[in-house]
Write a protein that holds these residues in place. Structure first.
Motif, short mmCIF file in Angstrom:
data_model
loop_
_atom_site.label_atom_id
_atom_site.label_comp_id
_atom_site.label_asym_id
_atom_site.label_seq_id
_atom_site.Cartn_x
_atom_site.Cartn_y
_atom_site.Cartn_z
N TYR A 3 0.83 -1.19 0.00
CA TYR A 3 0.00 0.00 0.00
C TYR A 3 0.87 1.25 0.00
CZ TYR A 3 -3.61 3.32 1.29
OH TYR A 3 -4.47 4.40 1.29
N ALA A 4 0.49 2.26 -0.79
CA ALA A 4 1.21 3.53 -0.85
C ALA A 4 0.50 4.54 0.05
CB ALA A 4 1.28 4.03 -2.29
N PHE A 5 1.08 4.79 1.21
CA PHE A 5 0.47 5.70 2.16
C PHE A 5 0.52 7.15 1.67
CE2 PHE A 5 1.62 2.09 4.78
CZ PHE A 5 0.55 1.97 5.67
N VAL A 10 -1.79 9.00 7.09
CA VAL A 10 -1.06 9.09 8.36
C VAL A 10 -1.86 9.89 9.37
CG1 VAL A 10 1.08 9.78 9.47
CG2 VAL A 10 1.14 8.84 7.15
N ALA A 11 -2.45 11.00 8.90
CA ALA A 11 -3.26 11.82 9.80
C ALA A 11 -4.43 11.01 10.36
CB ALA A 11 -3.76 13.05 9.07
N PHE A 12 -5.06 10.20 9.52
CA PHE A 12 -6.17 9.37 10.00
C PHE A 12 -5.68 8.33 11.01
CE2 PHE A 12 -8.41 5.29 9.56
CZ PHE A 12 -9.64 5.66 10.13
N LEU A 13 -4.58 7.65 10.70
CA LEU A 13 -4.08 6.61 11.59
C LEU A 13 -3.70 7.15 12.96
CD1 LEU A 13 -1.86 4.68 9.01
CD2 LEU A 13 -4.02 3.89 10.00
N SER A 15 -5.31 9.65 14.42
CA SER A 15 -6.52 10.20 15.04
C SER A 15 -7.20 9.16 15.93
CB SER A 15 -7.50 10.65 13.96
OG SER A 15 -8.05 9.51 13.29
N PRO A 16 -8.08 9.58 16.84
CA PRO A 16 -8.82 8.60 17.65
C PRO A 16 -9.58 7.58 16.81
CG PRO A 16 -9.05 10.79 18.59
CD PRO A 16 -8.35 10.97 17.27
N ALA A 17 -10.16 8.02 15.69
CA ALA A 17 -10.88 7.08 14.82
C ALA A 17 -9.91 6.07 14.22
CB ALA A 17 -11.60 7.85 13.72
N GLY A 18 -8.71 6.53 13.86
CA GLY A 18 -7.72 5.62 13.30
C GLY A 18 -7.23 4.62 14.32
N VAL A 19 -6.99 5.09 15.54
CA VAL A 19 -6.54 4.18 16.61
C VAL A 19 -7.58 3.10 16.85
CG1 VAL A 19 -5.98 4.04 19.07
CG2 VAL A 19 -5.07 5.92 17.68
N SER A 20 -8.86 3.49 16.84
CA SER A 20 -9.93 2.51 17.03
C SER A 20 -10.00 1.53 15.86
CB SER A 20 -11.28 3.25 17.16
OG SER A 20 -12.34 2.33 17.25
N ALA A 21 -9.81 2.03 14.63
CA ALA A 21 -9.84 1.15 13.46
C ALA A 21 -8.67 0.16 13.50
CB ALA A 21 -9.78 2.00 12.19
N LEU A 22 -7.51 0.62 13.89
CA LEU A 22 -6.35 -0.27 14.00
C LEU A 22 -6.60 -1.36 15.03
CD1 LEU A 22 -3.54 2.42 13.83
CD2 LEU A 22 -3.81 0.53 12.22
N ALA A 23 -7.21 -1.01 16.15
CA ALA A 23 -7.48 -2.00 17.18
C ALA A 23 -8.45 -3.05 16.69
CB ALA A 23 -8.02 -1.31 18.43
N SER A 24 -9.46 -2.63 15.92
CA SER A 24 -10.45 -3.59 15.44
C SER A 24 -9.84 -4.57 14.45
CB SER A 24 -11.63 -2.86 14.81
OG SER A 24 -11.24 -2.17 13.63
N VAL A 25 -8.97 -4.10 13.56
CA VAL A 25 -8.33 -4.99 12.58
C VAL A 25 -7.25 -5.83 13.25
CG1 VAL A 25 -6.97 -5.07 10.45
CG2 VAL A 25 -8.91 -3.52 10.64
N ASP A 48 -13.32 2.64 2.63
CA ASP A 48 -12.11 3.07 1.92
C ASP A 48 -10.92 3.32 2.85
OD1 ASP A 48 -12.93 5.40 3.14
OD2 ASP A 48 -13.18 6.56 1.29
N ARG A 49 -11.09 3.16 4.13
CA ARG A 49 -9.96 3.25 5.07
C ARG A 49 -9.27 1.89 5.26
NH1 ARG A 49 -8.65 8.58 5.63
NH2 ARG A 49 -10.36 9.82 6.52
N THR A 50 -9.77 0.85 4.61
CA THR A 50 -9.23 -0.49 4.82
C THR A 50 -7.76 -0.58 4.47
OG1 THR A 50 -11.40 -1.47 4.38
CG2 THR A 50 -9.49 -2.94 4.23
N GLY A 51 -7.34 -0.01 3.33
CA GLY A 51 -5.97 -0.14 2.85
C GLY A 51 -4.92 0.27 3.87
N PRO A 52 -4.94 1.54 4.33
CA PRO A 52 -3.89 1.96 5.28
C PRO A 52 -3.97 1.24 6.62
CG PRO A 52 -5.55 3.68 5.02
CD PRO A 52 -5.80 2.66 3.94
#
Length: 385
Positions: A3-5, A10-13, A15-25, A48-52
């Protein structure tokens, strides 16, 4: 394909939403058997946030051998491939203790994180905005700027660089002029600076006239990297440093005596760590431990007692090497499992092994080498002393 970030990723990852998404995956197994189903689950949850997110989770799992606390890091695939393993980064960072240091190719910050722990002040710079954004997350204690390593933006700092060692096609390159940035270019850009440059262990250091010291580092039995040092950072001409879990760190340099004899085979054979061989310090290592060489052009050493903490080989028997003679010896001793080590002979272990027709309950190591012009085989038991 990796994946090409983007900076937005990076800003999303971060963020609180990104931290939560990372934990779920991160809670998904993502094994070969479950991968397709897990990816479908991630897409259903993240769109569409699945890739990063997915790439970050997978890279964190790969990063266990490279960084401390990998579950907190943001990484790219290429940055992780080039990253220094944490024990080696900490080793190198010790030389910068108490100094102001500039990591001019900081990437996502793996080396910078080790430098922050020892240096008085740290600056990191890179041209890649994505990697810089990741470094800001990974190493909050450093000052980070976007800059070209060949155009200095600091003064009076010690300098560390880790040039890319792959060409435009992704293939590994060994020519210093092809590194990005090139090694001679770094030396010209930072005249008079105390400079440390991470290099490929297999390169020819003789083409670089400017380093004061060349250090080779082995980690867990494998040569992981080389570093060239200049100015007050250089403390020897050549150095080999060995890091192994559960054993004390040790080093050998060209300042030590090298008066080791060429002698008849003793009770033990010792194959020095790869860093010692690559650094050209076999004789110094042998002299330190009272060992001798089988042949002055071959790195295998011999003696009556192996060095502590070393994987050595107790000699069971030895003699002139031929495939037929070795096969007969192995059959006589009922050797069914055989490690084959070769140095100084044109023998391919993978080709030789099936021709030996191994059978029996026992195991051994065959060391195939030459003494003078004589092909010689040693049958041994491997022992960790």
């Amino acid at each position: 394909m990796t994946y090409a970030f983007t900076p937005a990723d990076v800003a999303f990852l971060r963020s609180p939403a990104g931290v939560s998404a990372l934990a779920s995956v991160a809670s998904l197994p993502l094994t070969p058997a479950s991968y397709l189903a897990d990816v479908a689950t991630a897409r259903r949850l993240l769109g569409d946030r699945t890739g990063p997110v997915l790439e970050t989770v997978l890279l964190r799992r790969k990063a266990v051998s490279k960084v401390d606390d990998p579950g907190a890091w943001l990484l790219t695939d290429s940055a992780l491939q080039q990253a220094t393993p944490a024990p080696v980064a900490r080793l190198r960072a010790r030389r910068f203790a108490g100094r102001a240091v500039h990591d001019v190719t900081c990437s996502v910050g793996v080396d910078l994180a080790a430098l922050v722990a020892t240096a008085d002040r740290c600056v990191g710079s890179d041209l890649d905005p994505v990697r810089l954004a990741m470094a800001r997350h990974n190493v909050p204690g450093a000052t980070l700027v976007r800059a070209d390593a060949l155009h200095p933006v600091t003064r009076g700092t010690a300098v560390f660089a880790d040039p890319a060692r792959r060409d435009s096609t992704g293939r590994r390159t060994w020519r210093p002029a092809d590194f990005l940035p090139p090694l001679d270019g770094l030396a010209r850009a930072w005249p008079g600076a105390d400079l440390a440059v991470k290099c490929a262990p297999g390169m020819d250091f003789g083409v670089l006239p400017w380093p004061g010291e060349v250090e080779l580092v082995s980690l867990e039995g494998h040569v992981r990297e080389a570093c060239v040092w200049t100015g007050s950072l250089a403390t020897a001409g050549r150095r080999a440093t060995v890091l192994r879990s559960g054993s004390p760190e040790w080093t050998v340099t060209d300042a030590e005596p090298d008066d080791c004899p060429v002698r008849e085979p003793g009770e033990w054979l010792v194959d020095p760590e790869g860093a010692v061989v690559r650094a050209g310090l076999v004789r110094q290592y042998a002299a330190r431990h009272g060992l001798g060489q089988l042949d002055e052009r071959i790195a295998y050493l011999t003696g009556d007692e192996p060095p502590p903490g070393t994987r050595a080989f107790r000699v069971l028997e030895h003699g002139h090497y031929s495939e037929k003679a070795l096969r007969q010896t192995l059959r006589r001793r009922a050797i069914g499992r055989l490690e084959i080590l070769v140095r100084g002979l044109d023998v391919d272990p993978n080709t030789l092994r099936p021709r030996l027709k191994l059978t029996g309950p026992d195991e051994a190591t065959a060391v195939l080498t030459r003494i003078g012009r004589t092909p010689t085989a040693f049958l041994c038991r491997a022992v960790r002393s």
